[in-house]
Design a protein around this motif. Structure first.
Motif, PDB file in Angstrom:
ATOM      1  N   TRP A 188      -7.662   3.453 -24.651  1.00 49.87           N
ATOM      2  CA  TRP A 188      -6.459   2.697 -23.863  1.00 49.87           C
ATOM      3  C   TRP A 188      -5.109   3.485 -23.657  1.00 49.87           C
ATOM      4  CZ3 TRP A 188      -1.718   5.645 -26.353  1.00 49.87           C
ATOM      5  CH2 TRP A 188      -2.876   7.124 -27.034  1.00 49.87           C
ATOM      6  N   GLY A 189      -5.559   4.962 -22.605  1.00 47.69           N
ATOM      7  CA  GLY A 189      -4.568   5.569 -22.444  1.00 47.69           C
ATOM      8  C   GLY A 189      -4.682   5.383 -20.808  1.00 47.69           C
ATOM      9  N   SER A 190      -6.036   4.788 -20.190  1.00 44.28           N
ATOM     10  CA  SER A 190      -6.031   4.017 -19.196  1.00 44.28           C
ATOM     11  C   SER A 190      -5.335   2.649 -18.711  1.00 44.28           C
ATOM     12  CB  SER A 190      -7.324   4.024 -18.453  1.00 44.28           C
ATOM     13  OG  SER A 190      -8.245   3.098 -19.582  1.00 44.28           O
ATOM     14  N   VAL A 191      -5.102   2.224 -19.944  1.00 44.89           N
ATOM     15  CA  VAL A 191      -4.531   0.732 -20.397  1.00 44.89           C
ATOM     16  C   VAL A 191      -2.398   0.880 -19.628  1.00 44.89           C
ATOM     17  CG1 VAL A 191      -4.499  -1.278 -21.299  1.00 44.89           C
ATOM     18  CG2 VAL A 191      -6.412  -0.584 -21.091  1.00 44.89           C
ATOM     19  N   LEU A 192      -2.176   2.577 -20.562  1.00 48.49           N
ATOM     20  CA  LEU A 192      -1.593   2.668 -20.792  1.00 48.49           C
ATOM     21  C   LEU A 192      -0.781   3.065 -19.070  1.00 48.49           C
ATOM     22  CD1 LEU A 192       1.588   3.185 -22.091  1.00 48.49           C
ATOM     23  CD2 LEU A 192       0.334   4.908 -22.824  1.00 48.49           C
ATOM     24  N   GLY A 193      -1.637   3.448 -18.134  1.00 49.33           N
ATOM     25  CA  GLY A 193      -1.251   3.883 -18.147  1.00 49.33           C
ATOM     26  C   GLY A 193      -1.323   3.112 -16.357  1.00 49.33           C
ATOM     27  N   ALA A 194      -2.270   2.338 -16.298  1.00 47.99           N
ATOM     28  CA  ALA A 194      -1.905   0.963 -15.273  1.00 47.99           C
ATOM     29  C   ALA A 194      -1.469   0.248 -15.315  1.00 47.99           C
ATOM     30  CB  ALA A 194      -3.068   0.324 -15.694  1.00 47.99           C
ATOM     31  N   THR A 195      -0.640   0.278 -16.776  1.00 45.16           N
ATOM     32  CA  THR A 195       1.020  -0.870 -17.122  1.00 45.16           C
ATOM     33  C   THR A 195       2.004  -0.111 -16.633  1.00 45.16           C
ATOM     34  OG1 THR A 195      -0.414  -1.325 -19.292  1.00 45.16           O
ATOM     35  CG2 THR A 195       1.932  -1.755 -18.994  1.00 45.16           C
ATOM     36  N   LEU A 196       2.035   1.822 -16.469  1.00 46.44           N
ATOM     37  CA  LEU A 196       3.408   1.847 -16.530  1.00 46.44           C
ATOM     38  C   LEU A 196       3.119   1.255 -14.530  1.00 46.44           C
ATOM     39  CD1 LEU A 196       3.385   5.551 -18.985  1.00 46.44           C
ATOM     40  CD2 LEU A 196       4.505   3.878 -18.348  1.00 46.44           C
ATOM     41  N   ASN A 197       2.287   2.545 -13.905  1.00 46.47           N
ATOM     42  CA  ASN A 197       2.175   1.713 -12.468  1.00 46.47           C
ATOM     43  C   ASN A 197       2.901   0.586 -12.429  1.00 46.47           C
ATOM     44  OD1 ASN A 197       0.615   4.667 -11.823  1.00 46.47           O
ATOM     45  ND2 ASN A 197      -0.861   3.629 -11.652  1.00 46.47           N
ATOM     46  N   PHE A 198       2.281  -0.547 -13.009  1.00 45.10           N
ATOM     47  CA  PHE A 198       2.802  -2.453 -12.683  1.00 45.10           C
ATOM     48  C   PHE A 198       3.877  -2.190 -12.891  1.00 45.10           C
ATOM     49  CE2 PHE A 198       3.883  -5.978 -14.119  1.00 45.10           C
ATOM     50  CZ  PHE A 198       3.565  -6.757 -13.635  1.00 45.10           C
ATOM     51  N   VAL A 199       4.663  -1.164 -13.872  1.00 44.62           N
ATOM     52  CA  VAL A 199       5.855  -1.432 -14.328  1.00 44.62           C
ATOM     53  C   VAL A 199       6.877  -0.969 -13.465  1.00 44.62           C
ATOM     54  CG1 VAL A 199       7.906  -1.205 -15.555  1.00 44.62           C
ATOM     55  CG2 VAL A 199       6.051  -2.426 -17.378  1.00 44.62           C
ATOM     56  N   ALA A 245       1.112  -1.837  -0.431  1.00 42.87           N
ATOM     57  CA  ALA A 245       0.017  -0.006  -0.097  1.00 42.87           C
ATOM     58  C   ALA A 245       0.833   1.536   0.135  1.00 42.87           C
ATOM     59  CB  ALA A 245      -0.649   0.093   1.038  1.00 42.87           C
ATOM     60  N   ALA A 246       1.731   0.939   1.018  1.00 43.28           N
ATOM     61  CA  ALA A 246       2.564   2.218   0.423  1.00 43.28           C
ATOM     62  C   ALA A 246       3.873   2.288  -0.921  1.00 43.28           C
ATOM     63  CB  ALA A 246       3.942   2.178   1.830  1.00 43.28           C
ATOM     64  N   PHE A 247       3.578   1.337  -1.075  1.00 45.56           N
ATOM     65  CA  PHE A 247       4.411   1.347  -2.580  1.00 45.56           C
ATOM     66  C   PHE A 247       3.226   1.748  -3.905  1.00 45.56           C
ATOM     67  CE2 PHE A 247       7.812  -1.252  -1.566  1.00 45.56           C
ATOM     68  CZ  PHE A 247       9.314  -0.657  -1.176  1.00 45.56           C
ATOM     69  N   THR A 248       2.220   1.611  -3.695  1.00 42.62           N
ATOM     70  CA  THR A 248       1.379   2.274  -4.325  1.00 42.62           C
ATOM     71  C   THR A 248       1.540   3.851  -4.149  1.00 42.62           C
ATOM     72  OG1 THR A 248       0.330   0.006  -4.354  1.00 42.62           O
ATOM     73  CG2 THR A 248      -1.566   1.697  -4.498  1.00 42.62           C
ATOM     74  N   ASN A 249       1.227   4.182  -3.122  1.00 42.76           N
ATOM     75  CA  ASN A 249       0.753   5.507  -3.055  1.00 42.76           C
ATOM     76  C   ASN A 249       2.595   6.357  -3.850  1.00 42.76           C
ATOM     77  OD1 ASN A 249      -1.617   5.805  -1.895  1.00 42.76           O
ATOM     78  ND2 ASN A 249      -0.008   5.587   0.177  1.00 42.76           N
ATOM     79  N   ILE A 250       3.716   5.738  -3.444  1.00 38.35           N
ATOM     80  CA  ILE A 250       4.426   6.395  -4.216  1.00 38.35           C
ATOM     81  C   ILE A 250       4.712   6.256  -5.629  1.00 38.35           C
ATOM     82  CG2 ILE A 250       7.430   6.035  -4.250  1.00 38.35           C
ATOM     83  CD1 ILE A 250       7.669   4.638  -1.138  1.00 38.35           C
ATOM     84  N   VAL A 251       4.603   4.990  -6.118  1.00 38.14           N
ATOM     85  CA  VAL A 251       3.667   4.909  -7.854  1.00 38.14           C
ATOM     86  C   VAL A 251       2.970   5.751  -7.877  1.00 38.14           C
ATOM     87  CG1 VAL A 251       3.546   3.139  -9.290  1.00 38.14           C
ATOM     88  CG2 VAL A 251       4.795   2.533  -7.639  1.00 38.14           C
ATOM     89  N   ASN A 252       2.063   6.116  -7.938  1.00 35.89           N
ATOM     90  CA  ASN A 252       0.888   6.556  -8.344  1.00 35.89           C
ATOM     91  C   ASN A 252       1.701   9.023  -8.230  1.00 35.89           C
ATOM     92  OD1 ASN A 252      -0.942   4.821  -8.540  1.00 35.89           O
ATOM     93  ND2 ASN A 252      -1.633   5.126  -6.599  1.00 35.89           N
TER      94      ASN A 252
END
Length: 158
Positions: free
Chosen positions: A86-97, A33-40
């Protein structure tokens, strides 16, 4: 009369909660959860402005119309046509990577190096004793040879 509760159930539940993997999982969720905040924050503060230099800062606004005509209402909902976001998919993919890179380079890689050093120290402490692994077939051959040698020496004495 009051019924007695089975202490085994509570004991088993406590043992389940105190097992190492349950505690590790809880720690992983909190750290995740902490990493999610940092990545976002990284995506919002760094990636989106870089993408914004080319187009818009909001990746969610990138889309393609699959079926004409694509018309959207003021609130962003599609009123006609089929819009592929497709922009939201790209954003989610960037978050994951980015999340995977942070976890790998800041947690997995250092932990693997640390465990390798600990293992090397343990082996150095034990000395250079080599453990020779003997297969089952080799053991059986040795037993056979010993029995043949015993049988042979017993016949000579008679």
């Amino acid at each position: 009369m009051s019924e007695k509760k089975d202490p085994g159930i509570w004991h088993g539940f406590k043992a389940f909660l105190m097992r190492g993997n349950v505690v590790d999982l809880a720690v992983a969720v909190v750290i995740g959860a902490a990493f999610t905040n940092i990545v976002n924050s990284v995506v919002k503060g760094l990636i989106n402005p870089l993408v914004g230099a080319i187009g818009t800062k909001n990746l969610d606004s990138y889309s393609t119309c699959a079926k004409e005509p694509c018309k959207a209402a003021a609130d962003g909902t599609v009123t006609s046509g089929i819009q592929i976001m497709w922009g939201s998919v790209l954003g989610a993919t960037l978050n994951f990577v980015i999340t995977a890179a942070v976890v790998y380079f800041l947690m997995v890689l250092p932990m693997a190096k640390y465990l390798a050093r600990v293992e090397a120290r343990r082996r150095a402490k034990e000395g250079t004793r080599e453990v020779v692994e003997v297969t089952e077939l080799e053991v059986l051959k040795e037993i056979r040879d010993a029995l043949v040698a015993q049988r042979g020496s017993g016949r000579d004495e008679r």
